[in-house]
Each structure stands twice: as C-alpha cells, then as structure tokens.
Scaffold this active site. Structure first.
Site, short mmCIF file in Angstrom:
data_model
loop_
_atom_site.label_atom_id
_atom_site.label_comp_id
_atom_site.label_asym_id
_atom_site.label_seq_id
_atom_site.Cartn_x
_atom_site.Cartn_y
_atom_site.Cartn_z
N LEU A 40 5.17 -3.76 -1.55
CA LEU A 40 4.65 -2.52 -2.15
C LEU A 40 4.52 -2.75 -3.64
O LEU A 40 5.39 -3.36 -4.26
CB LEU A 40 5.61 -1.38 -1.86
CG LEU A 40 5.46 -0.04 -2.60
CD1 LEU A 40 6.00 1.11 -1.72
CD2 LEU A 40 6.20 -0.01 -3.95
N ASP A 42 1.79 -0.81 -7.02
CA ASP A 42 1.42 0.39 -7.77
C ASP A 42 1.29 1.67 -6.94
O ASP A 42 0.69 1.67 -5.86
CB ASP A 42 0.06 0.19 -8.44
CG ASP A 42 -0.02 -1.03 -9.32
OD1 ASP A 42 0.97 -1.77 -9.40
OD2 ASP A 42 -1.08 -1.24 -9.93
N TYR A 101 -7.86 -2.16 -4.66
CA TYR A 101 -6.88 -2.11 -5.76
C TYR A 101 -6.62 -0.65 -6.19
O TYR A 101 -7.17 0.29 -5.63
CB TYR A 101 -7.37 -2.97 -6.92
CG TYR A 101 -7.03 -4.44 -6.78
CD1 TYR A 101 -6.61 -4.99 -5.57
CD2 TYR A 101 -7.13 -5.30 -7.87
CE1 TYR A 101 -6.30 -6.33 -5.45
CE2 TYR A 101 -6.83 -6.65 -7.77
CZ TYR A 101 -6.41 -7.16 -6.56
OH TYR A 101 -6.11 -8.49 -6.45
N ARG A 160 -10.31 -2.21 -13.97
CA ARG A 160 -9.72 -1.67 -12.74
C ARG A 160 -8.87 -0.43 -13.00
O ARG A 160 -8.63 -0.05 -14.12
CB ARG A 160 -8.89 -2.75 -12.05
CG ARG A 160 -7.82 -3.43 -12.91
CD ARG A 160 -7.12 -4.52 -12.11
NE ARG A 160 -6.18 -5.30 -12.92
CZ ARG A 160 -6.47 -6.45 -13.50
NH1 ARG A 160 -7.70 -6.96 -13.38
NH2 ARG A 160 -5.57 -7.11 -14.20
#
Length: 483
Positions: A40, A42, A101, A160
């Site tokens: 795991l 963000d 992402y 991003r």
C-alpha cells in the site's frame, strides 16, 4: 475475459492465497488501514460522498515492491470501522498500462469523478503521463473516460497526482510536476466542465519565488482553504538536510498563503514539515460534511529500505496514518486525531497522577500493544523526561535543550536512530500505539511524530523515566481491533 477482469481475478486470487500468512503476522495492525496483501502507498480519492467516507489507495497486490498500481478502496460511515470494497481501478488500458497512479475525487451532478495519473513506460524506460478521469454513480464501480489532460509544454513526464476542487464557479486542478530544467513545481489547470482543461501555469516552485531551489520534483499537491488562508500541501523530493529538518529521504509539508482564482497566482510563506517522524508522506485532505478538513497520510517514505520491514515475509507492507483534523493556529497547521477515534476505546480508562524523580517507573495498568495515552499538565522542571515503548521506541523531551526526540531501533540494522524538533515547552502528548506503529501529537497537535517500529512481539511494556522531578496526569485506554 477483458484485461480489467483478468487483473481483478488475479488480485482476488492473491488475497486468498496469502490471507493466512498475512493474518499470522504479529505486527499486523489493529486499527490502522492496511492492504489485505501486497504493498500500500499513497492515499487517493479521499472524500466523503453521500454520507460515506471513501479512501482509495495505491495498491500493488502481487508483491511488496512497486509496480503497475491499482486503486484499492476502503469505505466507512464513522472513520473507525472500514469495509474493503471492490477494486476501483486496474491498469488495464493503454494510457495506464504501467499503473493507475495517485489522484483525487470530487462530486459532480450526483456522481463521483475520480482523477488519476495514467503511467506509461516503454521498453527503454521512457515515461509518458496522462491525467485521466473515471466516473461512478455508486462510489464502487467506475467507468473510465480516458485522458483529459495531456502533458503541457515546459514539464518532463514526471507530471502526476492531480487534485481537483471547485472554487468561484470554476474547477481547478493542481498537479505535481518537474519542469524541463529539473525543478520541482506545482502546475495549475482550470476547467469549466471537468473534461476540458487549460494549463494556467506554475502555481509554486519551478525555479521561482521562495521555492526556487527546493528539490527536483513536487508530488501529491493539495490546495485548500483553512481558517481563511490558502494552504498548499505537497511532497518535495531532493531536499538536503538542514539541522533537524528534512531528515528523511523525501519530505511532506506545506506553505500558507493567498490563492487568487481569477489570475491563478499564489503568494505564500515558508515551507514547514507536517510530520517530524520517520514515516509520513503523500498526505491528502478532504473537507467533510461537518466542515472539517481531514487528512490521511501514507505511513512510510518512498525509497526508504522498504524490503527490510519484518512484515515483508508475511506478504504485506505499509499502512495509512490515522485520520487527522487540521486547523490553522497562528499561521501554522495543527493536526489532531479525529474525535470519532474515541470509538476505538474499550474497557475503563486508567487514570493516574504520576510523579517521577530520578527514576524509571512502570505504571500499574498501563501497558499493551494497542492503546491510547494522554499525558496532560506535564511539568519537566529540569533535565529530561522519556517514555519507552516496547523496548524499541522512545520519546524524549529535554527541557534544557528544548528539543523533543523520537528514537527507534532501526529495522535495517538495529542501530538507534532519531528524529527531532524544537519544542519550547512540553505541555501535553496524545499518543496512539498500534503493535508496530506510533503517532505522537505534541502540545495540541502543534508537532507530530509518526513511525513504524518493531518491538519483540511479547513486549507490551511502557516505561516512564525522568532525570529530575517530572509530573503529569495520565489517561490510558485499550483500543479494540477492527482489522
């Protein structure tokens, strides 16, 4: 079977395959959000929508290393009890084949709009990045709309982590970025319909202003109003350590200023770290239906000896922080555990008036592997005061130096390492211990320390020590297991 279905089926199979191994880990946490298997990182798409809290997260189900990330998903009605939902996003399309992402979520016309970065790499490692949109009418199942933002001029493909919000009749997006001259930056975009976006320019960094020489990449930006000021949270990479500051591989912090939505400008002050501990990165906030600004962070830092964690042999790695309410006090962000966490308490509170004088003390009824401590009205007259947790972590306050220290035994080599900050006077501490993690809120949340640590599994001890006379009021609760 579609690529999406194949990936979902493979992830579910991985969860079942390793479930017993994962649950056998003595360092599995009791009340922190963790992956069911794998890695795991963000927090993503953090939002309260139709009365339910939704926390999505970067998830690699197939290993404890990084790779083509999924969006995992937890939901909750009360910020205490969480349900692991179906996978929200899989890297199944051309524009995201190397990972869905990080990103954010916003409500629009009764639906949930999730924005995220589609990561693409070729065989030589060259990167492309697309800011993508997926829409849901139930908060669980998402219809991918594809890229809505292509890379603007002036940036590398390290572009991003879109965070989207509505303000003054328009929609805005901040994106973590690197300029072509390799400066960390926050890019700003504007839209009237959430599908068509115009690049406004660099909001902060990019070789200009107070953040002109402030690392080579800014990740996970988040701009929001707090107490009448505009706070920009982001995670800069490439900072050199300065005294007690910037000691981790990468940092996470904020600046406070004023955002002009008409011309897209942002004037701000100096950068402050949000957390002084070992393990805190990529935080994301949302405003809930009570008007509170609530933050989740990833309890780790990228590229920080991840595969040396003892949990890796149990096929899982990393967790989230507790949810924290943010307030602005005299220009600084304070963090406190949300009030709902009182729902974790079980049994009666243990209350003691403690006095130490050149001694080490174990207080009757004060020990355990999952507990909450409140130390109030602390008076360290001279010298230092310390709390040792499970023989593997230690909190120390030096009244002479006015420095608060978190020490732990390194899980890499066993050497004691430390993180510190200046604290003029220690008044109170609010501490959450959870088998292999600790979160410490000092002086009403003015200073916060977060860390993973690994005591011997049978060591539930708490020891208080003082070099001189120290007094405080102590409250302790056992906290129940919810995971």
């Amino acid at each position: 079977m579609s690529k999406d279905q194949e990936l979902r089926q493979a992830a579910f199979k991985e969860v079942g395959k390793y479930q017993d191994l994962v649950e056998a880990d003595p360092y599995r946490l009791h009340y922190h959000i963790m992956p069911p298997v794998g890695l795991l990182n963000d927090p993503n798409g953090w939002i309260q929508w139709n009365g339910t809290y939704h926390l999505f997260y970067q998830w690699m189900p197939f290993k404890t290393g990084h790779g083509a990330k999924f969006w995992g998903h937890y939901s909750s009605e009360d910020l205490v009890n969480w349900t692991h939902e179906d996978i929200a996003l899989t890297p199944s399309e051309w524009f995201e084949k190397n990972g869905c992402y990080s990103g954010s979520a916003i409500e629009h016309n009764g639906e949930l709009y999730a924005f995220y970065t589609g990561n693409v790499k070729d065989e030589e490692g060259n990167r492309e990045s697309y800011q993508c949109l997926a829409v849901s009418d139930d908060g669980i199942h998402f219809d991918k709309k594809g890229p809505v933002v292509h890379l603007p001029e002036g940036y590398t493909a390290h572009f991003r982590d879109p965070k989207v919000w509505e303000q003054d009749g328009s929609y805005f997006m901040v994106v973590g970025a690197q300029t072509e001259d390799l400066k960390g930056a926050v890019a700003l975009l504007r839209s009237e319909n959430l599908y068509e976006w115009n690049h406004v320019g660099v909001l902060a960094g990019g070789g200009e202003g107070r953040l002109s020489e402030f690392g080579y990449m800014f990740e996970c930006p988040d701009l929001f109003d707090l107490g009448g000021e505009d706070v920009l949270v982001f995670s800069p990479q490439g900072l050199e350590a300065e005294g007690m500051k910037y000691q981790n591989v990468y940092q996470a912090g904020y600046v406070v200023g004023a955002f002009d939505s008409q011309n897209g400008s942002y004037e701000h002050g100096d950068f402050y770290e949000l957390d002084h501990g070992f393990d805190f990165y990529a935080p994301q906030t949302t405003e809930d239906e009570q008007g509170r600004r609530i933050l989740f962070g990833w309890m780790s830092v990228p590229d920080q000896d991840e595969q040396d964690h003892p949990t890796v042999k149990h096929q899982w790695l990393h967790n989230m922080t507790l949810p924290r309410e943010l307030k602005l006090v005299d220009g600084r962000v304070y963090q406190t555990p949300v009030a709902e966490l009182e729902g974790l308490r079980e049994g009666d509170v243990v209350e003691r008036e403690v006095e130490l004088d050149h001694e080490t003390l174990e207080v009757d009824g004060v020990k355990g592997e999952a507990e909450e401590l409140k130390l109030e009205h602390i008076d360290v007259s001279e010298g230092w005061f310390a709390l040792e947790i499970g023989g593997a972590a230690r909190l120390v306050y030096s009244s002479g130096q006015r420095i608060f220290t978190l020490e732990r035994e390194s899980y890499v080599d066993g050497v004691v390492e430390k993180r510190q900050t200046e604290v003029a006077e220690l008044k109170d501490m609010h501490i959450f211990i959870d088998t292999s993690s600790v979160e410490v809120f000092v002086n009403g949340g003015a200073h916060v320390f977060t860390a993973r640590f690994y005591p011997a599994p049978n060591d539930e001890s708490l020891r208080f020590t003082a070099s001189d006379k120290t007094t405080f009021n102590l409250k302790k609760w056992d906290l129940r297991k919810v995971f």
